[in-house]
Design a protein around this motif. Sequence first.
Motif, short mmCIF file in Angstrom:
data_model
loop_
_atom_site.label_atom_id
_atom_site.label_comp_id
_atom_site.label_asym_id
_atom_site.label_seq_id
_atom_site.Cartn_x
_atom_site.Cartn_y
_atom_site.Cartn_z
N ALA A 1 0.83 -1.20 0.00
CA ALA A 1 0.00 0.00 0.00
C ALA A 1 0.87 1.26 0.00
CB ALA A 1 -0.92 -0.01 1.22
N ARG A 2 1.97 1.23 0.72
CA ARG A 2 2.87 2.38 0.76
C ARG A 2 3.43 2.68 -0.63
NH1 ARG A 2 5.85 0.67 4.44
NH2 ARG A 2 7.55 -0.20 3.22
N ARG A 3 3.79 1.62 -1.35
CA ARG A 3 4.33 1.83 -2.70
C ARG A 3 3.24 2.31 -3.66
NH1 ARG A 3 6.90 -3.08 -1.21
NH2 ARG A 3 5.37 -4.28 -2.42
N ARG B 1 -5.47 2.41 17.58
CA ARG B 1 -5.93 3.71 17.06
C ARG B 1 -4.81 4.55 16.46
NH1 ARG B 1 -8.80 2.47 21.59
NH2 ARG B 1 -11.08 2.54 21.44
N ASP B 2 -3.57 4.23 16.84
CA ASP B 2 -2.42 5.00 16.35
C ASP B 2 -1.86 4.46 15.04
OD1 ASP B 2 -2.20 6.79 18.71
OD2 ASP B 2 -1.78 4.89 19.74
N ARG B 3 -2.33 3.32 14.59
CA ARG B 3 -1.83 2.74 13.34
C ARG B 3 -2.34 3.57 12.15
NH1 ARG B 3 -4.14 -3.12 14.97
NH2 ARG B 3 -2.99 -3.39 16.93
N PRO B 4 -1.82 3.31 10.95
CA PRO B 4 -2.29 4.05 9.78
C PRO B 4 -3.81 3.99 9.65
CG PRO B 4 -0.32 2.83 9.21
CD PRO B 4 -0.69 2.41 10.62
N ASP C 1 4.89 7.53 2.40
CA ASP C 1 5.90 6.99 3.30
C ASP C 1 5.42 6.87 4.74
OD1 ASP C 1 7.67 6.74 1.20
OD2 ASP C 1 8.65 8.67 1.56
N SER C 2 4.27 7.46 5.06
CA SER C 2 3.77 7.37 6.43
C SER C 2 3.12 6.02 6.72
CB SER C 2 2.75 8.48 6.69
OG SER C 2 1.54 8.25 5.98
N LEU C 3 2.93 5.21 5.71
CA LEU C 3 2.27 3.92 5.89
C LEU C 3 3.27 2.87 6.37
CD1 LEU C 3 -0.14 3.82 2.82
CD2 LEU C 3 -0.59 4.59 5.15
#
Length: 387
Positions: free
Chosen positions: A220-222, A337-340, A227-229
Amino acid sequence: MRHPLTVIGGGFAGLTAAIAAAEAGAKVTVHEAHHTLGGRARTAEGPYRTNEGPHALYDGGPHWTWLRRRDLVPALAPLPPLEVTRLRLRHHGVLRRTPPLGLLRLLRHPSHRAPVDVDFRTWATGLVGPEGAEAAAHYSAVALFHHDPGALSAAFVQERLRRATKLPPEARCPRGGWASLVDRMAARAWNLGVRIETLSRVDTLPTGGPVIVATSLDAARRLLRDDSLTWPSGRTVLVDLALRTRRGDAFAVSDLDSPGWIERFGAQDRTLAPAGEQLLQGQIPIAPHETKADGTARAEQLLDLAFDGWRERVTWRREAVANGRTGAVDLPGTSWRDRPAVDRGDGVHLAGDQVAAPGVLSEVSFNSALTAVSLALGRNTLDLKHA
């Protein structure tokens, strides 16, 4: 007009999203890069029916009810009562039948709610001492696959320890491997009119409707160029082997001296290996500086203790390293809750086991998939869960 919706990824999260969206009236297309559906829930073809590491479906979560209501739960492999008594624990280098006292004391006090902002080792040591805390942390690796569970958030580890030690066990195994579950979900999607395209790798986000990206977080990041993922996960050595059957073998062996677990899945499901053979699968978490050889050596120590003469009985064997493919782990001070976030804006949503959704293991994929669908279609999440 049916609202168009695209799902990228045909694993458990992607199929859940596709079914929920189609039931809500959307016109769904699923793109899967491989030639088969399932993602990490794929079951190997051939005489040894392995998944990518040990797999189990916990029957205590909301996804169990959702699957049951749609008749998607396949035949389950029953666990003979006698096999439960053959769980073995390595502690101080010796194979034991019962957990150490400190671990039992910790399990007997579920009312002690673990904090989010303290590591599990520190919190548990204050309750039962360092030995019990370390044993509990290592045992919890069966449900989180991390090389140092004691360093993770106490609340995160406690939930997985509680779920992994419930009696009767919550973990259930589909007969014939997870492919039987994937096949039923795919058939449900087809019957709802979902268009499924395999060997369809997506490199650019499609336009013309909301998109649910149900891939690994790395993919998903790519794809999203975001880059935040990122989020911590585990790194484990996967050990698969088949042994000629011998009476008296352990059902499973858990390492309390360091994280690791090997289970004889053939005890529940004889269809996983040819007649006269037993399929074993295990995960041995390894630290960033450790190698596959280090994890394999620890697996062999467990095999030496729990499966007499296993080296002379091997009929098939395989090892591999899974890096960042065992779900999210929460460090002290963080929670799910703090995950992407699921909602990435501009009609794009994430689903998978490393995003901001509650649950244990595959439950995170399920909950994030329903949340993604509810956001994408503007529907109420609760309505989708009970549809």
